[in-house]
Write a protein that holds these residues in place. Sequence first.
Motif, mmCIF file in Angstrom:
data_model
loop_
_atom_site.group_PDB
_atom_site.id
_atom_site.type_symbol
_atom_site.label_atom_id
_atom_site.label_comp_id
_atom_site.label_asym_id
_atom_site.label_seq_id
_atom_site.Cartn_x
_atom_site.Cartn_y
_atom_site.Cartn_z
ATOM 1 N N GLY A 74 -51.474 -40.467 -33.107
ATOM 2 C CA GLY A 74 -51.207 -40.964 -34.448
ATOM 3 C C GLY A 74 -49.831 -41.558 -34.634
ATOM 4 N N SER A 75 -49.044 -41.660 -33.572
ATOM 5 C CA SER A 75 -47.708 -42.255 -33.674
ATOM 6 C C SER A 75 -47.813 -43.736 -34.008
ATOM 7 N N PRO A 76 -46.851 -44.258 -34.749
ATOM 8 C CA PRO A 76 -46.884 -45.692 -35.061
ATOM 9 C C PRO A 76 -46.620 -46.532 -33.812
ATOM 10 N N LEU A 77 -47.353 -47.624 -33.703
ATOM 11 C CA LEU A 77 -47.154 -48.570 -32.604
ATOM 12 C C LEU A 77 -46.503 -49.821 -33.182
ATOM 13 N N ASP A 78 -45.337 -49.625 -33.785
ATOM 14 C CA ASP A 78 -44.651 -50.704 -34.482
ATOM 15 C C ASP A 78 -43.692 -51.473 -33.581
ATOM 16 N N ASN A 79 -43.693 -51.130 -32.315
ATOM 17 C CA ASN A 79 -42.773 -51.755 -31.378
ATOM 18 C C ASN A 79 -43.505 -51.936 -30.051
ATOM 19 N N GLU A 80 -43.454 -53.129 -29.499
ATOM 20 C CA GLU A 80 -44.129 -53.397 -28.218
ATOM 21 C C GLU A 80 -43.667 -52.435 -27.129
ATOM 22 N N ASP A 81 -42.423 -51.934 -27.231
ATOM 23 C CA ASP A 81 -41.895 -51.021 -26.220
ATOM 24 C C ASP A 81 -42.602 -49.667 -26.216
ATOM 25 N N ASN A 82 -43.288 -49.327 -27.305
ATOM 26 C CA ASN A 82 -43.980 -48.042 -27.389
ATOM 27 C C ASN A 82 -45.421 -48.113 -26.880
ATOM 28 N N LEU A 83 -45.894 -49.297 -26.532
ATOM 29 C CA LEU A 83 -47.282 -49.452 -26.093
ATOM 30 C C LEU A 83 -47.474 -48.967 -24.668
ATOM 31 N N SER A 84 -48.668 -48.459 -24.401
ATOM 32 C CA SER A 84 -48.998 -47.975 -23.060
ATOM 33 C C SER A 84 -49.371 -49.141 -22.157
ATOM 34 N N ARG A 85 -49.531 -48.824 -20.889
ATOM 35 C CA ARG A 85 -49.938 -49.825 -19.898
ATOM 36 C C ARG A 85 -51.082 -49.291 -19.060
ATOM 37 N N GLU A 86 -51.909 -50.224 -18.638
ATOM 38 C CA GLU A 86 -52.976 -49.899 -17.692
ATOM 39 C C GLU A 86 -52.357 -49.755 -16.307
ATOM 40 N N SER A 87 -53.136 -49.289 -15.350
ATOM 41 C CA SER A 87 -52.607 -49.096 -14.001
ATOM 42 C C SER A 87 -52.166 -50.411 -13.361
ATOM 43 N N ASP A 88 -52.745 -51.552 -13.810
ATOM 44 C CA ASP A 88 -52.337 -52.854 -13.257
ATOM 45 C C ASP A 88 -51.144 -53.455 -13.992
ATOM 46 N N GLY A 89 -50.610 -52.729 -14.989
ATOM 47 C CA GLY A 89 -49.427 -53.188 -15.703
ATOM 48 C C GLY A 89 -49.708 -53.903 -17.003
ATOM 49 N N THR A 90 -50.969 -54.243 -17.295
ATOM 50 C CA THR A 90 -51.254 -54.907 -18.564
ATOM 51 C C THR A 90 -51.060 -53.919 -19.702
ATOM 52 N N VAL A 91 -50.670 -54.453 -20.834
ATOM 53 C CA VAL A 91 -50.377 -53.624 -21.999
ATOM 54 C C VAL A 91 -51.675 -53.205 -22.682
ATOM 55 N N ASN A 92 -51.735 -51.956 -23.096
ATOM 56 C CA ASN A 92 -52.863 -51.425 -23.851
ATOM 57 C C ASN A 92 -52.332 -51.073 -25.233
ATOM 58 N N ASP A 93 -52.832 -51.753 -26.264
ATOM 59 C CA ASP A 93 -52.286 -51.543 -27.601
ATOM 60 C C ASP A 93 -53.045 -50.502 -28.417
ATOM 61 N N ARG A 94 -53.852 -49.699 -27.765
ATOM 62 C CA ARG A 94 -54.583 -48.645 -28.475
ATOM 63 C C ARG A 94 -53.864 -47.302 -28.416
ATOM 64 N N TYR A 95 -52.959 -47.160 -27.456
ATOM 65 C CA TYR A 95 -52.304 -45.875 -27.240
ATOM 66 C C TYR A 95 -50.809 -46.068 -27.025
ATOM 67 N N CYS A 96 -50.039 -45.031 -27.328
ATOM 68 C CA CYS A 96 -48.600 -45.085 -27.063
ATOM 69 C C CYS A 96 -48.338 -44.757 -25.590
ATOM 70 N N LYS A 97 -47.132 -45.075 -25.165
ATOM 71 C CA LYS A 97 -46.775 -44.878 -23.756
ATOM 72 C C LYS A 97 -46.638 -43.411 -23.380
ATOM 73 N N TRP A 98 -46.623 -42.520 -24.371
ATOM 74 C CA TRP A 98 -46.518 -41.090 -24.075
ATOM 75 C C TRP A 98 -47.889 -40.432 -23.924
ATOM 76 N N CYS A 99 -48.929 -41.048 -24.502
ATOM 77 C CA CYS A 99 -50.282 -40.457 -24.454
ATOM 78 C C CYS A 99 -51.168 -41.078 -23.379
ATOM 79 N N TYR A 100 -50.812 -42.279 -22.944
ATOM 80 C CA TYR A 100 -51.640 -42.999 -21.972
ATOM 81 C C TYR A 100 -50.694 -43.607 -20.952
ATOM 82 N N ILE A 101 -50.659 -43.030 -19.766
ATOM 83 C CA ILE A 101 -49.648 -43.389 -18.774
ATOM 84 C C ILE A 101 -50.321 -43.970 -17.549
ATOM 85 N N ASP A 102 -50.013 -45.243 -17.264
ATOM 86 C CA ASP A 102 -50.582 -45.943 -16.107
ATOM 87 C C ASP A 102 -52.102 -45.822 -16.048
#
Length: 145
Positions: A74-102
Amino acid sequence: METKDILLNLRKKHNLSQAEMAEKLFVTRQAVSRWENGETVPNTDTLKLISRTFGVSINTLLGQPRNITCQVCGSPLDNEDNLSRESDGTVNDRYCKWCYIDGVHKYTDMENVIADVITHWNWGTPEQMADWLRKKLMTLEYWKK
């Protein structure tokens, strides 16, 4: 905003010429020019490369609204830096970088999320915070399944 405008702004934000951007993306300068003029859009593989290279989601590149809340915590994704990434490095905008890692979800148990998140809050009792967060999490896509 349209894809052409997003790509132009992205290039300018990184202080790149069309030729420099083309070199980073393994395309011609003319391809970048056609994208920015709205004549064409990058293909899927190139969109993934742009996402990895510049840290923006493919949804953002295509002008679609981005999720504004992590669908796990439920954290805000108001900054591109907080977005998670897929294992190939593409950005995933559904989850934060702390909940979805690689490409892997950190949490499978809602109570673990609650325990981690409420340690950063300072209002009410731990029980009040946990109850409030539990209700919020139940509305998120990840926990509905």
